[in-house]
Design a protein around this motif. Sequence first.
Motif, PDB file in Angstrom:
ATOM      1  N   LYS A   1       0.834  -1.210   0.000  1.00 48.33           N
ATOM      2  CA  LYS A   1       0.000   0.000   0.000  1.00 48.33           C
ATOM      3  C   LYS A   1       0.869   1.260   0.000  1.00 48.33           C
ATOM      4  O   LYS A   1       0.623   2.193  -0.767  1.00 48.33           O
ATOM      5  N   LEU A   2       1.889   1.296   0.851  1.00 41.87           N
ATOM      6  CA  LEU A   2       2.773   2.457   0.918  1.00 41.87           C
ATOM      7  C   LEU A   2       3.540   2.630  -0.395  1.00 41.87           C
ATOM      8  O   LEU A   2       3.689   3.746  -0.892  1.00 41.87           O
ATOM      9  N   LYS A   3       3.992   1.528  -0.955  1.00 38.36           N
ATOM     10  CA  LYS A   3       4.719   1.582  -2.223  1.00 38.36           C
ATOM     11  C   LYS A   3       3.803   2.103  -3.335  1.00 38.36           C
ATOM     12  O   LYS A   3       4.212   2.932  -4.156  1.00 38.36           O
ATOM     13  N   TRP A   4       2.562   1.659  -3.352  1.00 40.62           N
ATOM     14  CA  TRP A   4       1.600   2.104  -4.354  1.00 40.62           C
ATOM     15  C   TRP A   4       1.342   3.599  -4.227  1.00 40.62           C
ATOM     16  O   TRP A   4       1.351   4.326  -5.226  1.00 40.62           O
ATOM     17  N   PHE A   5       1.113   4.077  -3.001  1.00 39.00           N
ATOM     18  CA  PHE A   5       0.872   5.511  -2.790  1.00 39.00           C
ATOM     19  C   PHE A   5       2.096   6.337  -3.189  1.00 39.00           C
ATOM     20  O   PHE A   5       1.961   7.408  -3.776  1.00 39.00           O
ATOM     21  N   PHE A   6       3.275   5.861  -2.909  1.00 37.24           N
ATOM     22  CA  PHE A   6       4.494   6.574  -3.285  1.00 37.24           C
ATOM     23  C   PHE A   6       4.603   6.679  -4.804  1.00 37.24           C
ATOM     24  O   PHE A   6       4.889   7.750  -5.344  1.00 37.24           O
ATOM     25  N   ILE A   7       4.356   5.583  -5.499  1.00 40.79           N
ATOM     26  CA  ILE A   7       4.447   5.589  -6.962  1.00 40.79           C
ATOM     27  C   ILE A   7       3.384   6.504  -7.563  1.00 40.79           C
ATOM     28  O   ILE A   7       3.653   7.239  -8.519  1.00 40.79           O
ATOM     29  N   GLN A   8       2.176   6.503  -6.978  1.00 37.99           N
ATOM     30  CA  GLN A   8       1.120   7.370  -7.488  1.00 37.99           C
ATOM     31  C   GLN A   8       1.407   8.845  -7.211  1.00 37.99           C
ATOM     32  O   GLN A   8       0.953   9.726  -7.948  1.00 37.99           O
ATOM     33  N   ALA A   9       2.174   9.137  -6.161  1.00 35.74           N
ATOM     34  CA  ALA A   9       2.485  10.524  -5.803  1.00 35.74           C
ATOM     35  C   ALA A   9       3.674  11.081  -6.595  1.00 35.74           C
ATOM     36  O   ALA A   9       3.904  12.295  -6.569  1.00 35.74           O
ATOM     37  N   LEU A  10       4.410  10.243  -7.276  1.00 36.09           N
ATOM     38  CA  LEU A  10       5.579  10.713  -8.026  1.00 36.09           C
ATOM     39  C   LEU A  10       5.241  11.786  -9.071  1.00 36.09           C
ATOM     40  O   LEU A  10       5.962  12.786  -9.154  1.00 36.09           O
ATOM     41  N   PRO A  11       4.177  11.657  -9.867  1.00 38.63           N
ATOM     42  CA  PRO A  11       3.875  12.740 -10.813  1.00 38.63           C
ATOM     43  C   PRO A  11       3.555  14.061 -10.107  1.00 38.63           C
ATOM     44  O   PRO A  11       3.948  15.124 -10.587  1.00 38.63           O
ATOM     45  N   LEU A  12       2.871  13.997  -8.970  1.00 34.03           N
ATOM     46  CA  LEU A  12       2.587  15.225  -8.221  1.00 34.03           C
ATOM     47  C   LEU A  12       3.874  15.844  -7.690  1.00 34.03           C
ATOM     48  O   LEU A  12       4.049  17.071  -7.727  1.00 34.03           O
ATOM     49  N   GLY A  13       4.777  14.998  -7.215  1.00 35.14           N
ATOM     50  CA  GLY A  13       6.068  15.495  -6.733  1.00 35.14           C
ATOM     51  C   GLY A  13       6.872  16.130  -7.856  1.00 35.14           C
ATOM     52  O   GLY A  13       7.493  17.183  -7.669  1.00 35.14           O
ATOM     53  N   ALA A  14       6.857  15.509  -9.034  1.00 37.74           N
ATOM     54  CA  ALA A  14       7.573  16.082 -10.182  1.00 37.74           C
ATOM     55  C   ALA A  14       6.954  17.406 -10.597  1.00 37.74           C
ATOM     56  O   ALA A  14       7.672  18.370 -10.897  1.00 37.74           O
ATOM     57  N   ALA A  15       5.619  17.485 -10.589  1.00 37.00           N
ATOM     58  CA  ALA A  15       4.951  18.738 -10.935  1.00 37.00           C
ATOM     59  C   ALA A  15       5.306  19.834  -9.932  1.00 37.00           C
ATOM     60  O   ALA A  15       5.544  20.988 -10.320  1.00 37.00           O
ATOM     61  N   MET A  16       5.353  19.485  -8.658  1.00 36.97           N
ATOM     62  CA  MET A  16       5.726  20.476  -7.637  1.00 36.97           C
ATOM     63  C   MET A  16       7.171  20.934  -7.822  1.00 36.97           C
ATOM     64  O   MET A  16       7.477  22.116  -7.656  1.00 36.97           O
ATOM     65  N   LEU A  17       8.055  20.016  -8.178  1.00 32.87           N
ATOM     66  CA  LEU A  17       9.453  20.370  -8.423  1.00 32.87           C
ATOM     67  C   LEU A  17       9.574  21.320  -9.611  1.00 32.87           C
ATOM     68  O   LEU A  17      10.278  22.333  -9.543  1.00 32.87           O
ATOM     69  N   PHE A  18       8.857  21.021 -10.697  1.00 31.74           N
ATOM     70  CA  PHE A  18       8.898  21.899 -11.867  1.00 31.74           C
ATOM     71  C   PHE A  18       8.286  23.265 -11.561  1.00 31.74           C
ATOM     72  O   PHE A  18       8.783  24.285 -12.037  1.00 31.74           O
ATOM     73  N   LEU A  19       7.223  23.302 -10.774  1.00 32.61           N
ATOM     74  CA  LEU A  19       6.629  24.578 -10.371  1.00 32.61           C
ATOM     75  C   LEU A  19       7.610  25.386  -9.531  1.00 32.61           C
ATOM     76  O   LEU A  19       7.770  26.598  -9.735  1.00 32.61           O
ATOM     77  N   LEU A  20       8.285  24.732  -8.621  1.00 29.34           N
ATOM     78  CA  LEU A  20       9.285  25.416  -7.789  1.00 29.34           C
ATOM     79  C   LEU A  20      10.424  25.967  -8.648  1.00 29.34           C
ATOM     80  O   LEU A  20      10.856  27.116  -8.456  1.00 29.34           O
ATOM     81  N   LEU A  21      10.900  25.180  -9.602  1.00 27.07           N
ATOM     82  CA  LEU A  21      11.948  25.654 -10.501  1.00 27.07           C
ATOM     83  C   LEU A  21      11.475  26.837 -11.344  1.00 27.07           C
ATOM     84  O   LEU A  21      12.206  27.813 -11.535  1.00 27.07           O
ATOM     85  N   HIS A  22      10.234  26.776 -11.827  1.00 30.89           N
ATOM     86  CA  HIS A  22       9.676  27.873 -12.620  1.00 30.89           C
ATOM     87  C   HIS A  22       9.579  29.149 -11.787  1.00 30.89           C
ATOM     88  O   HIS A  22       9.957  30.237 -12.252  1.00 30.89           O
ATOM     89  N   LEU A  23       9.077  29.020 -10.562  1.00 27.21           N
ATOM     90  CA  LEU A  23       8.957  30.197  -9.703  1.00 27.21           C
ATOM     91  C   LEU A  23      10.319  30.765  -9.333  1.00 27.21           C
ATOM     92  O   LEU A  23      10.487  31.985  -9.225  1.00 27.21           O
ATOM     93  N   THR A  24      11.306  29.900  -9.157  1.00 28.12           N
ATOM     94  CA  THR A  24      12.667  30.363  -8.859  1.00 28.12           C
ATOM     95  C   THR A  24      13.234  31.156 -10.038  1.00 28.12           C
ATOM     96  O   THR A  24      13.813  32.233  -9.845  1.00 28.12           O
ATOM     97  N   LEU A  25      13.055  30.653 -11.248  1.00 26.40           N
ATOM     98  CA  LEU A  25      13.532  31.374 -12.430  1.00 26.40           C
ATOM     99  C   LEU A  25      12.770  32.686 -12.631  1.00 26.40           C
ATOM    100  O   LEU A  25      13.352  33.705 -13.014  1.00 26.40           O
ATOM    101  N   LEU A  26      11.474  32.666 -12.350  1.00 24.28           N
ATOM    102  CA  LEU A  26      10.675  33.884 -12.451  1.00 24.28           C
ATOM    103  C   LEU A  26      11.154  34.925 -11.442  1.00 24.28           C
ATOM    104  O   LEU A  26      11.305  36.106 -11.779  1.00 24.28           O
ATOM    105  N   PHE A  27      11.422  34.508 -10.227  1.00 27.07           N
ATOM    106  CA  PHE A  27      11.951  35.411  -9.199  1.00 27.07           C
ATOM    107  C   PHE A  27      13.299  35.983  -9.635  1.00 27.07           C
ATOM    108  O   PHE A  27      13.555  37.187  -9.481  1.00 27.07           O
ATOM    109  N   LYS A  28      14.147  35.139 -10.186  1.00 26.14           N
ATOM    110  CA  LYS A  28      15.466  35.598 -10.635  1.00 26.14           C
ATOM    111  C   LYS A  28      15.327  36.651 -11.725  1.00 26.14           C
ATOM    112  O   LYS A  28      15.991  37.695 -11.685  1.00 26.14           O
ATOM    113  N   LYS A  29      14.459  36.404 -12.711  1.00 27.55           N
ATOM    114  CA  LYS A  29      14.303  37.343 -13.811  1.00 27.55           C
ATOM    115  C   LYS A  29      13.672  38.660 -13.366  1.00 27.55           C
ATOM    116  O   LYS A  29      14.100  39.731 -13.767  1.00 27.55           O
ATOM    117  N   ARG A  30      12.624  38.564 -12.546  1.00 27.14           N
ATOM    118  CA  ARG A  30      11.900  39.779 -12.158  1.00 27.14           C
ATOM    119  C   ARG A  30      12.631  40.574 -11.077  1.00 27.14           C
ATOM    120  O   ARG A  30      12.744  41.794 -11.184  1.00 27.14           O
TER     121      ARG A  30
END
Length: 147
Positions: free
Chosen positions: A110-139
């Motif tokens: 069950k824990l392994k399944w939830f972890f695997i299902q949460a990976l796309p959300l974690g990747a999306a959060m990482l990409f959002l964080l990177l985008h916001l960091t670059l936006l902060f740097k530029k602005r």
Amino acid sequence: PMFRCSSCATGYYRRAGECVECPDNPWILAIGFFLGAVGACVVGYVLNAAQVNLAFVSIGIDYFQVLAMFANSRVQWPAIIKDMFHLFSVFNLNLEITAPECSIPDLSYKLKWFFIQALPLGAAMLFLLLHLTLLFKKRCLLGRRRQ
């Protein structure tokens, strides 16, 4: 005969429906998988920056994904071919090759399944964080504004 199992004994993990002995250093597999994913992101970024058409890359990835599916068949492949098929499962983003049951022995399904299902959300959060960091740097740091 080939035996298949639903759960494996301690010190073993499931790979393509078979129980395989855990590697000596299972954390190295997980670290290698993570570094490979980071490397793939860097290569993708460089190819995108160079405006390379990625259609030929997707054809190769599709090919390796299909080959990786042969590892789950009940054909008696030679050992080297079977190992090659398991390595190609990286292209399917198969986390089973990192042998999580060996690194964390009391890992439940069950824990392994939830972890695997949460990976796309974690990747999306990482990409959002990177985008916001670059936006902060530029602005804020470089003072760029939209025109």
